[in-house]
Design a protein around this motif. Structure first.
Motif, PDB file in Angstrom:
ATOM      1  N   SER A  75      56.251  59.418  55.192  1.00 16.45           N
ATOM      2  CA  SER A  75      56.905  59.984  56.375  1.00 16.45           C
ATOM      3  C   SER A  75      56.005  59.785  57.580  1.00 16.45           C
ATOM      4  O   SER A  75      54.798  59.588  57.447  1.00 16.45           O
ATOM      5  CB  SER A  75      57.170  61.476  56.166  1.00 16.45           C
ATOM      6  OG  SER A  75      55.938  62.158  56.038  1.00 16.45           O
ATOM      7  N   ASP A  76      56.598  59.819  58.749  1.00 22.86           N
ATOM      8  CA  ASP A  76      55.829  59.615  59.970  1.00 22.86           C
ATOM      9  C   ASP A  76      54.760  60.682  60.139  1.00 22.86           C
ATOM     10  O   ASP A  76      53.644  60.404  60.583  1.00 22.86           O
ATOM     11  CB  ASP A  76      56.760  59.630  61.185  1.00 22.86           C
ATOM     12  CG  ASP A  76      57.499  58.309  61.314  1.00 22.86           C
ATOM     13  OD1 ASP A  76      57.038  57.335  60.675  1.00 22.86           O
ATOM     14  OD2 ASP A  76      58.514  58.254  62.029  1.00 22.86           O
ATOM     15  N   LEU A  77      55.119  61.906  59.745  1.00 30.10           N
ATOM     16  CA  LEU A  77      54.177  63.005  59.924  1.00 30.10           C
ATOM     17  C   LEU A  77      52.965  62.818  59.002  1.00 30.10           C
ATOM     18  O   LEU A  77      51.818  63.059  59.394  1.00 30.10           O
ATOM     19  CB  LEU A  77      54.871  64.336  59.618  1.00 30.10           C
ATOM     20  CG  LEU A  77      54.033  65.575  59.931  1.00 30.10           C
ATOM     21  CD1 LEU A  77      53.681  65.615  61.402  1.00 30.10           C
ATOM     22  CD2 LEU A  77      54.793  66.829  59.539  1.00 30.10           C
ATOM     23  N   TYR A  78      53.239  62.363  57.783  1.00 31.06           N
ATOM     24  CA  TYR A  78      52.172  62.076  56.816  1.00 31.06           C
ATOM     25  C   TYR A  78      51.213  61.039  57.396  1.00 31.06           C
ATOM     26  O   TYR A  78      49.990  61.230  57.458  1.00 31.06           O
ATOM     27  CB  TYR A  78      52.832  61.552  55.535  1.00 31.06           C
ATOM     28  CG  TYR A  78      51.968  61.519  54.296  1.00 31.06           C
ATOM     29  CD1 TYR A  78      50.605  61.819  54.322  1.00 31.06           C
ATOM     30  CD2 TYR A  78      52.532  61.174  53.070  1.00 31.06           C
ATOM     31  CE1 TYR A  78      49.854  61.781  53.176  1.00 31.06           C
ATOM     32  CE2 TYR A  78      51.776  61.132  51.911  1.00 31.06           C
ATOM     33  CZ  TYR A  78      50.436  61.434  51.971  1.00 31.06           C
ATOM     34  OH  TYR A  78      49.693  61.382  50.832  1.00 31.06           O
ATOM     35  N   ARG A  79      51.800  59.916  57.878  1.00 28.78           N
ATOM     36  CA  ARG A  79      50.980  58.840  58.414  1.00 28.78           C
ATOM     37  C   ARG A  79      50.214  59.318  59.637  1.00 28.78           C
ATOM     38  O   ARG A  79      49.033  59.018  59.809  1.00 28.78           O
ATOM     39  CB  ARG A  79      51.882  57.649  58.757  1.00 28.78           C
ATOM     40  CG  ARG A  79      51.124  56.353  58.858  1.00 28.78           C
ATOM     41  CD  ARG A  79      52.041  55.156  58.950  1.00 28.78           C
ATOM     42  NE  ARG A  79      52.787  54.917  57.734  1.00 28.78           N
ATOM     43  CZ  ARG A  79      54.115  54.840  57.691  1.00 28.78           C
ATOM     44  NH1 ARG A  79      54.825  54.981  58.788  1.00 28.78           N
ATOM     45  NH2 ARG A  79      54.725  54.619  56.542  1.00 28.78           N
ATOM     46  N   SER A  80      50.912  60.090  60.464  1.00 29.80           N
ATOM     47  CA  SER A  80      50.285  60.600  61.676  1.00 29.80           C
ATOM     48  C   SER A  80      49.114  61.521  61.328  1.00 29.80           C
ATOM     49  O   SER A  80      48.073  61.499  61.998  1.00 29.80           O
ATOM     50  CB  SER A  80      51.326  61.336  62.508  1.00 29.80           C
ATOM     51  OG  SER A  80      50.719  61.946  63.600  1.00 29.80           O
ATOM     52  N   SER A  81      49.276  62.323  60.271  1.00 25.15           N
ATOM     53  CA  SER A  81      48.182  63.209  59.868  1.00 25.15           C
ATOM     54  C   SER A  81      46.969  62.394  59.428  1.00 25.15           C
ATOM     55  O   SER A  81      45.817  62.752  59.713  1.00 25.15           O
ATOM     56  CB  SER A  81      48.616  64.097  58.708  1.00 25.15           C
ATOM     57  OG  SER A  81      49.750  64.823  59.063  1.00 25.15           O
ATOM     58  N   LEU A  82      47.230  61.284  58.724  1.00 26.04           N
ATOM     59  CA  LEU A  82      46.117  60.441  58.280  1.00 26.04           C
ATOM     60  C   LEU A  82      45.410  59.808  59.471  1.00 26.04           C
ATOM     61  O   LEU A  82      44.174  59.722  59.505  1.00 26.04           O
ATOM     62  CB  LEU A  82      46.628  59.368  57.316  1.00 26.04           C
ATOM     63  CG  LEU A  82      47.025  59.897  55.929  1.00 26.04           C
ATOM     64  CD1 LEU A  82      47.782  58.848  55.144  1.00 26.04           C
ATOM     65  CD2 LEU A  82      45.793  60.330  55.151  1.00 26.04           C
ATOM     66  N   ILE A  83      46.188  59.351  60.445  1.00 24.63           N
ATOM     67  CA  ILE A  83      45.566  58.769  61.641  1.00 24.63           C
ATOM     68  C   ILE A  83      44.785  59.839  62.391  1.00 24.63           C
ATOM     69  O   ILE A  83      43.690  59.583  62.914  1.00 24.63           O
ATOM     70  CB  ILE A  83      46.630  58.113  62.541  1.00 24.63           C
ATOM     71  CG1 ILE A  83      47.277  56.946  61.800  1.00 24.63           C
ATOM     72  CG2 ILE A  83      46.009  57.613  63.830  1.00 24.63           C
ATOM     73  CD1 ILE A  83      48.372  56.248  62.563  1.00 24.63           C
ATOM     74  N   ALA A  84      45.339  61.076  62.415  1.00 27.63           N
ATOM     75  CA  ALA A  84      44.623  62.182  63.067  1.00 27.63           C
ATOM     76  C   ALA A  84      43.286  62.429  62.367  1.00 27.63           C
ATOM     77  O   ALA A  84      42.266  62.675  63.016  1.00 27.63           O
ATOM     78  CB  ALA A  84      45.466  63.448  63.044  1.00 27.63           C
ATOM     79  N   LEU A  85      43.287  62.335  61.020  1.00 25.50           N
ATOM     80  CA  LEU A  85      42.027  62.436  60.281  1.00 25.50           C
ATOM     81  C   LEU A  85      41.055  61.358  60.735  1.00 25.50           C
ATOM     82  O   LEU A  85      39.864  61.619  60.943  1.00 25.50           O
ATOM     83  CB  LEU A  85      42.290  62.260  58.781  1.00 25.50           C
ATOM     84  CG  LEU A  85      42.660  63.467  57.949  1.00 25.50           C
ATOM     85  CD1 LEU A  85      42.801  63.050  56.495  1.00 25.50           C
ATOM     86  CD2 LEU A  85      41.594  64.532  58.068  1.00 25.50           C
ATOM     87  N   GLY A  86      41.575  60.122  60.867  1.00 19.96           N
ATOM     88  CA  GLY A  86      40.744  59.014  61.327  1.00 19.96           C
ATOM     89  C   GLY A  86      40.158  59.298  62.695  1.00 19.96           C
ATOM     90  O   GLY A  86      38.986  59.003  62.957  1.00 19.96           O
ATOM     91  N   PHE A  87      40.965  59.913  63.560  1.00 21.30           N
ATOM     92  CA  PHE A  87      40.486  60.247  64.899  1.00 21.30           C
ATOM     93  C   PHE A  87      39.331  61.249  64.827  1.00 21.30           C
ATOM     94  O   PHE A  87      38.305  61.096  65.500  1.00 21.30           O
ATOM     95  CB  PHE A  87      41.636  60.809  65.734  1.00 21.30           C
ATOM     96  CG  PHE A  87      41.234  61.224  67.118  1.00 21.30           C
ATOM     97  CD1 PHE A  87      40.944  60.271  68.079  1.00 21.30           C
ATOM     98  CD2 PHE A  87      41.121  62.565  67.456  1.00 21.30           C
ATOM     99  CE1 PHE A  87      40.551  60.649  69.344  1.00 21.30           C
ATOM    100  CE2 PHE A  87      40.735  62.939  68.729  1.00 21.30           C
ATOM    101  CZ  PHE A  87      40.448  61.976  69.665  1.00 21.30           C
ATOM    102  N   LEU A  88      39.485  62.260  63.965  1.00 19.13           N
ATOM    103  CA  LEU A  88      38.404  63.245  63.801  1.00 19.13           C
ATOM    104  C   LEU A  88      37.124  62.562  63.331  1.00 19.13           C
ATOM    105  O   LEU A  88      36.029  62.800  63.860  1.00 19.13           O
ATOM    106  CB  LEU A  88      38.807  64.317  62.783  1.00 19.13           C
ATOM    107  CG  LEU A  88      39.940  65.244  63.185  1.00 19.13           C
ATOM    108  CD1 LEU A  88      40.250  66.197  62.057  1.00 19.13           C
ATOM    109  CD2 LEU A  88      39.551  66.012  64.438  1.00 19.13           C
TER     110      LEU A  88
END
Lengths: 331, 286
Positions: free
Chosen positions: A292-305
């Motif tokens: 899901s987009d939210l799942y992928r977005s959460s992973l990218i957010a992790l990458g940002f952190l």
């Protein structure tokens, strides 16, 4: 000048050709300057772009979960509820274990290579340790999974359970199933990876200490250890810390080696012997499966952190390393 | 000597001796892992090596095969990454060394470049994913090459910058005083003098990307078949190693070890070669 005007008097056509050529060269010079300068700006752009694009990619997760994203241990792909605390915890703990092992060992290696070893041994041993830095991280991961994990599971984990598991306070850290995979294993593999980086920085900065300074201390009757502890280390303190931070930056962001041996379990546990997760390992394991987009977005957010944290760690490392070279420049 | 100072002396030399031995043990500790890891890789990998490795495609679970498509994919993407990253890197390094040596903007770029040099590679993969893959809508060899190029870039910038700074200023002045424009001086005099160093930097960058896995996982993805279409998902040796090593099949494990063997040998040869180039160059300069 006189000669030039003489030539002009003789052959105006040649002068004109020279003039044209000068103009052409000046144009080419400007174009070249513009070309290389824009390449330099591209480097700035690459880093800025990386940060912004991940912030953009993670916007959905950030707006959905807000600050709670940082403190939630939830990681539920079915109900689309994601929190970053487990991976953050895993990243910090594995990096901490790695640094606890790597810093003293690297210091020992740097000491050995600059003060202790006979001159003929320094080159080969230094080159061999640097070779360790060149081995791709996936090889560390595979070796960890197939060779090191069984050893950890069969011998080290039971031993830790029996001997340290009973202790008050730290006991909880060392009780767990004899799986072999887990935070401790990941930390040790990370330490092996980080040692060559930290030790080569330390060796280089130890070599910058003026011989005069060391010889004065020796002349007063200091032992080699006293020279290192009281002269070399204080002189290079900021650069040594910079080298340690450089290693920390690597340990935080290392992906493959950790992914193999960490176990990919989204669970917060006190024990170092339980499987866990880290930011990089979570992204590597789950990104292509994110449905899901939210799942992928959460992973990218992790990458940002991860990116933000490593940026500050590496920036601190650079500033501290720079302080030594400036100090040297003053002399 | 009095008794007290005798005791102090003994204690100091004891501490010294202990720490010297400990430092030796640390070096042995570092070498121990190196030998262990290399030995495991070479022994296990060598027994899995066969001609099939280079002629057959990556197999489906349970059957025999090779790594031909992965090797080819790695070759294509690494070449593309070097071809993209090197010109930009050399140009940026030139700007740093020749035009912005002491300027604040140059210092800022140098700082950022150093951070890019040790930034986590998985982050660069995510960057290329959001920039390229998410926009285009599918994984591709080009995206993988771009992610690798971002790893090549800082290495080449750094070495070019350092090598050009090592070129003696008198050489620049001599060339400029002949009336040669600066771009010609840079291309024909400075690059020629700094060439071995720059080549070393490119080789080191190649060594680094040939084992890089993380940025390829979600840019180039993987492909079970032979392809030379850079617009399609593409297999690469490190990603195949990752996939096969994590699988439960014995035959896949063997292939993963064989791939690890090939990558390790390649990386070691590259780093030895670059060392040799640097060493030879150093000798001729003296």
């Amino acid at each position: 000048m006189a000669q030039a005007s003489a030539i002009q008097a003789i052959d105006p056509a040649a002068h004109q050709a020279g003039e044209r050529r000068n103009l052409r060269d000046a144009r080419a010079d400007r174009a070249f300057h513009w070309l290389v300068a824009s390449a330099g700006m591209f480097v700035l752009l690459a880093l800025g772009g990386a940060a912004l694009s991940m912030l953009w990619g993670g916007r959905e997760a950030f707006s959905e979960f807000g600050l709670g994203f940082l403190f939630s241990t939830e990681w539920d792909a079915v109900n689309r509820n994601f929190g970053a605390l487990v991976p953050i915890y895993g990243t910090l703990v594995t990096a901490l274990i790695a640094m606890l092992i790597a810093v003293p060992v690297s210091f020992g290696i740097a000491l050995f290579l600059t003060e202790v070893a006979p001159a003929w041994l320094r080159g080969p041993v230094g080159a061999a340790i640097e070779l360790l830095a060149g081995i791709p991280s996936i090889i560390y991961g595979m070796w960890g999974l197939f060779v090191f994990v069984p050893i950890m599971g069969e011998y080290v984990t039971p031993w830790l359970n029996d001997h340290l598991g009973e202790w008050p306070l730290v006991g909880a850290l060392f009780t767990g199933p004899p799986l072999g995979i887990g935070m401790l294993t990941a930390g040790i593999v990370l330490a092996i990876m980080v040692i060559p980086f930290v030790s080569s920085v330390m060796r280089e900065v130890f070599l910058t200490v003026p011989t005069r300074l060391k010889e004065s201390a020796y002349a007063l009757g200091s032992t080699t250890w006293e020279v290192v502890w009281n002269i070399v280390l204080p002189y290079t303190r900021s650069a040594v810390i910079g080298g340690i931070f450089l290693g920390l930056g690597r340990a935080l962001g290392e992906t493959m080696a950790v992914t193999f041996v960490l176990g990919n379990a989204h669970r917060l546990s006190a024990s170092l012997l339980e499987p866990g997760n880290s930011i990089a390992a979570t992204i590597a394991n789950e990104f292509t499966e994110a449905d899901s987009d939210l799942y992928r977005s959460s992973l990218i957010a992790l990458g940002f952190l991860l990116f933000v944290v490593t940026f500050f760690v590496l920036a601190a490392a650079k500033l501290m390393l720079r302080r030594l070279s400036r100090q040297e420049g003053k002399r | 000597m009095s008794r007290a100072s005798e005791r102090l002396y003994r204690r100091r030399s004891l501490v010294n001796g202990f720490n010297m031995v400990a430092s030796g043990l640390c070096a042995a500790f570092g070498l121990f892992w190196l030998v262990w890891i290399l030995w495991t890789t070479l022994r296990t990998g060598l027994s899995a090596i066969s001609l099939d490795l280079f002629t057959k495609m990556t197999p489906p679970p349970g059957s025999e095969g090779g790594l031909a498509n992965a090797l080819f994919g790695s070759l294509l993407m690494s070449t593309a990454a070097i071809l993209i990253g090197t010109p930009i890197g050399v140009a940026a390094g030139t700007w740093l060394a020749e035009y912005a040596r002491k300027r604040p903007l140059g210092e800022a770029v140098r700082f950022v470049n150093d951070i890019l040099l040790s930034a986590p590679s998985i982050v660069l993969g995510l960057f290329v994913y959001t920039l390229v893959v998410a926009q285009v809508g599918h994984f591709s060899g080009w995206a993988g090459a771009l992610a690798l190029a971002l790893i090549v870039l800082p290495v080449v910038v750094r070495t070019t910058d350092e090598m050009l700074q090592l070129v003696p200023g008198t050489m620049r002045e001599a060339a400029l005083s002949l009336g040669i424009p600066q771009w010609k001086v840079t291309l024909q005099v400075l690059y020629r003098s700094a060439l071995p160093g720059i080549v070393t930097g490119i080789l080191l960058a190649l060594a680094r990307i040939s084992g890089e896995t993380a940025p390829l996982l979600f840019t180039a993805l993987n492909n079970q078949y032979w392809t030379h279409d850079m617009n399609a998902p593409m297999a690469s040796v490190p990603v195949v190693i990752f996939q096969y090593a994590m699988s439960p099949y014995e035959s896949w494990h063997a292939l993963a070890w064989a791939g690890a063997f090939v990558v390790t040998i390649f990386v070691l040869l590259l780093s030895l070669l670059s060392r040799a180039i640097l060493l030879r160059n150093k000798v001729t300069h003296d």
